[in-house]
Design a protein around this motif. Structure first.
Motif, mmCIF file in Angstrom:
data_model
loop_
_atom_site.group_PDB
_atom_site.id
_atom_site.type_symbol
_atom_site.label_atom_id
_atom_site.label_comp_id
_atom_site.label_asym_id
_atom_site.label_seq_id
_atom_site.Cartn_x
_atom_site.Cartn_y
_atom_site.Cartn_z
ATOM 1 N N ASP A 57 0.803 -1.222 0.000
ATOM 2 C CA ASP A 57 0.000 0.000 0.000
ATOM 3 C C ASP A 57 0.838 1.275 0.000
ATOM 4 O OD1 ASP A 57 1.019 -0.254 2.547
ATOM 5 O OD2 ASP A 57 -0.845 0.268 3.564
ATOM 6 N N ILE A 58 2.062 1.194 -0.514
ATOM 7 C CA ILE A 58 2.943 2.368 -0.542
ATOM 8 C C ILE A 58 2.252 3.537 -1.246
ATOM 9 C CG2 ILE A 58 4.053 1.624 -2.696
ATOM 10 C CD1 ILE A 58 6.619 3.034 -1.550
ATOM 11 N N ASP A 59 2.560 4.735 -0.776
ATOM 12 C CA ASP A 59 2.156 5.916 -1.522
ATOM 13 C C ASP A 59 3.362 6.839 -1.635
ATOM 14 O OD1 ASP A 59 1.922 8.106 0.650
ATOM 15 O OD2 ASP A 59 0.646 6.514 1.437
ATOM 16 N N GLN A 60 3.404 7.549 -2.742
ATOM 17 C CA GLN A 60 4.541 8.407 -3.030
ATOM 18 C C GLN A 60 4.041 9.729 -3.587
ATOM 19 O OE1 GLN A 60 7.097 7.085 -6.260
ATOM 20 N NE2 GLN A 60 8.849 8.172 -5.419
ATOM 21 N N LEU A 61 4.592 10.815 -3.081
ATOM 22 C CA LEU A 61 4.349 12.144 -3.625
ATOM 23 C C LEU A 61 5.667 12.607 -4.236
ATOM 24 C CD1 LEU A 61 2.616 14.694 -4.044
ATOM 25 C CD2 LEU A 61 3.380 15.449 -1.772
ATOM 26 N N VAL A 62 5.686 12.782 -5.547
ATOM 27 C CA VAL A 62 6.922 13.180 -6.215
ATOM 28 C C VAL A 62 7.013 14.699 -6.267
ATOM 29 C CG1 VAL A 62 7.056 11.032 -7.527
ATOM 30 C CG2 VAL A 62 5.924 13.004 -8.538
ATOM 31 N N SER A 63 8.190 15.215 -6.590
ATOM 32 C CA SER A 63 8.426 16.659 -6.524
ATOM 33 C C SER A 63 7.563 17.460 -7.487
ATOM 34 C CB SER A 63 9.909 16.962 -6.757
ATOM 35 O OG SER A 63 10.309 16.465 -8.015
ATOM 36 N N SER A 64 7.023 16.814 -8.534
ATOM 37 C CA SER A 64 6.138 17.521 -9.468
ATOM 38 C C SER A 64 4.714 17.643 -8.926
ATOM 39 C CB SER A 64 6.101 16.795 -10.815
ATOM 40 O OG SER A 64 5.498 15.515 -10.653
ATOM 41 N N GLY A 65 4.428 16.987 -7.785
ATOM 42 C CA GLY A 65 3.110 17.057 -7.185
ATOM 43 C C GLY A 65 2.214 15.878 -7.522
ATOM 44 N N VAL A 66 2.737 14.911 -8.255
ATOM 45 C CA VAL A 66 1.961 13.728 -8.640
ATOM 46 C C VAL A 66 1.979 12.711 -7.506
ATOM 47 C CG1 VAL A 66 1.880 11.767 -10.253
ATOM 48 C CG2 VAL A 66 2.424 14.065 -11.085
ATOM 49 N N TRP A 67 0.785 12.140 -7.221
ATOM 50 C CA TRP A 67 0.664 11.079 -6.219
ATOM 51 C C TRP A 67 0.705 9.731 -6.909
ATOM 52 C CZ3 TRP A 67 0.718 11.333 -1.033
ATOM 53 C CH2 TRP A 67 0.492 12.565 -0.430
ATOM 54 N N ARG A 68 1.397 8.788 -6.305
ATOM 55 C CA ARG A 68 1.410 7.399 -6.766
ATOM 56 C C ARG A 68 0.912 6.554 -5.599
ATOM 57 N NH1 ARG A 68 7.578 7.792 -9.030
ATOM 58 N NH2 ARG A 68 7.141 9.131 -10.821
ATOM 59 N N ASP A 69 -0.224 5.892 -5.799
ATOM 60 C CA ASP A 69 -0.825 5.088 -4.738
ATOM 61 C C ASP A 69 -0.786 3.614 -5.100
ATOM 62 O OD1 ASP A 69 -1.668 7.105 -2.870
ATOM 63 O OD2 ASP A 69 -3.167 7.709 -4.356
ATOM 64 N N GLY A 70 -0.232 2.800 -4.205
ATOM 65 C CA GLY A 70 -0.162 1.353 -4.399
ATOM 66 C C GLY A 70 1.124 0.944 -5.091
ATOM 67 N N ILE A 71 1.534 -0.285 -4.848
ATOM 68 C CA ILE A 71 2.835 -0.749 -5.321
ATOM 69 C C ILE A 71 2.941 -0.772 -6.848
ATOM 70 C CG2 ILE A 71 2.307 -3.220 -5.213
ATOM 71 C CD1 ILE A 71 5.238 -3.523 -4.040
ATOM 72 N N ALA A 72 1.882 -1.200 -7.531
ATOM 73 C CA ALA A 72 1.946 -1.284 -8.996
ATOM 74 C C ALA A 72 2.135 0.100 -9.618
ATOM 75 C CB ALA A 72 0.689 -1.957 -9.542
ATOM 76 N N VAL A 73 1.340 1.071 -9.176
ATOM 77 C CA VAL A 73 1.428 2.433 -9.702
ATOM 78 C C VAL A 73 2.777 3.063 -9.331
ATOM 79 C CG1 VAL A 73 0.409 4.752 -9.588
ATOM 80 C CG2 VAL A 73 -1.070 2.736 -9.706
ATOM 81 N N ALA A 74 3.219 2.832 -8.097
ATOM 82 C CA ALA A 74 4.492 3.409 -7.647
ATOM 83 C C ALA A 74 5.660 2.868 -8.465
ATOM 84 C CB ALA A 74 4.710 3.127 -6.158
ATOM 85 N N ILE A 75 5.713 1.557 -8.652
ATOM 86 C CA ILE A 75 6.825 0.975 -9.410
ATOM 87 C C ILE A 75 6.783 1.426 -10.864
ATOM 88 C CG2 ILE A 75 7.784 -1.191 -10.304
ATOM 89 C CD1 ILE A 75 7.167 -2.441 -7.567
ATOM 90 N N GLU A 76 5.598 1.439 -11.451
ATOM 91 C CA GLU A 76 5.479 1.905 -12.839
ATOM 92 C C GLU A 76 5.988 3.340 -12.959
ATOM 93 O OE1 GLU A 76 1.968 3.038 -16.003
ATOM 94 O OE2 GLU A 76 1.570 1.446 -14.558
ATOM 95 N N GLY A 77 5.592 4.194 -12.027
ATOM 96 C CA GLY A 77 6.040 5.583 -12.039
ATOM 97 C C GLY A 77 7.538 5.714 -11.814
ATOM 98 N N MET A 78 8.073 4.909 -10.902
ATOM 99 C CA MET A 78 9.514 4.952 -10.631
ATOM 100 C C MET A 78 10.315 4.541 -11.859
ATOM 101 S SD MET A 78 9.591 3.277 -6.833
ATOM 102 C CE MET A 78 8.667 3.984 -5.497
ATOM 103 N N MET A 79 9.872 3.469 -12.517
ATOM 104 C CA MET A 79 10.582 2.986 -13.702
ATOM 105 C C MET A 79 10.502 4.023 -14.827
ATOM 106 S SD MET A 79 11.873 0.016 -12.934
ATOM 107 C CE MET A 79 12.152 0.742 -11.324
ATOM 108 N N SER A 80 9.340 4.594 -15.009
ATOM 109 C CA SER A 80 9.142 5.604 -16.046
ATOM 110 C C SER A 80 9.978 6.853 -15.759
ATOM 111 C CB SER A 80 7.655 5.966 -16.115
ATOM 112 O OG SER A 80 7.448 7.005 -17.023
ATOM 113 N N SER A 81 9.981 7.280 -14.512
ATOM 114 C CA SER A 81 10.738 8.467 -14.114
ATOM 115 C C SER A 81 12.236 8.256 -14.300
ATOM 116 C CB SER A 81 10.435 8.814 -12.658
ATOM 117 O OG SER A 81 11.232 9.876 -12.219
ATOM 118 N N SER A 82 12.731 7.091 -13.892
ATOM 119 C CA SER A 82 14.165 6.810 -14.039
ATOM 120 C C SER A 82 14.570 6.784 -15.511
ATOM 121 C CB SER A 82 14.518 5.474 -13.382
ATOM 122 O OG SER A 82 14.389 5.579 -11.982
ATOM 123 N N ALA A 83 13.664 6.274 -16.373
ATOM 124 C CA ALA A 83 13.970 6.206 -17.804
ATOM 125 C C ALA A 83 13.907 7.590 -18.462
ATOM 126 C CB ALA A 83 13.007 5.244 -18.494
#
Length: 148
Positions: A57-83
């Protein structure tokens, strides 16, 4: 006899605090290792490692103001952001505050060295929790201080 009792309890209490201190040092190092694992997983785009160190149930608020809720969304966002934002990422733990024996707040300096030579200087705050005998990341807040 009274003095002996007082000395006994003082010695007993100081031993208990010493054990807590050692335990806290050990747990602090485990948490630093966790944050290093997170940094490594982001750098190497290792979604398997991320699944091991993030809560479901991780949640992440990134510096652009986007929220990522849940592990699937968080990992997808992390991978996309790193790329899409390549650069050398560095997380340096500055402080760990134990809220209780199973929850801690971790503040870290977060820097991204861009390919053009500039460095983006931010802060990250992690909420970590003890889950099934392992520290895991439950929340991440990335902040870009104004003026940077």
């Amino acid at each position: 006899m009274k003095i002996f009792s007082i000395l006994f309890f003082l010695l007993l209490s100081s031993t208990a605090f010493a054990q807590t201190s050692e335990l806290t040092k050990e747990e602090s190092q485990e948490i630093i290792n966790l944050i290093n694992s997170y940094s490594k997983a982001r750098e190497t785009k290792d979604s398997t490692l991320l699944r091991q160190i993030l809560t479901i149930d991780i949640d992440q608020l990134v510096s652009s103001g986007v929220w990522r809720d849940g592990i699937a969304v968080a990992i997808e966002g992390m991978m996309s952001s790193s790329a899409s934002n390549p650069g050398e990422r560095t997380l340096k733990v500055e402080s760990i505050r134990f809220v209780n024996p199973k929850v801690a707040i971790v503040d870290a300096r977060y820097e991204i060295k861009n390919s053009d030579g500039t460095t983006r200087k931010m802060w990250s705050t992690f909420v970590v929790v003890m889950e099934t005998e392992q520290w895991k990341i439950s929340a991440i807040r990335n902040m870009l201080p104004s003026g940077n």
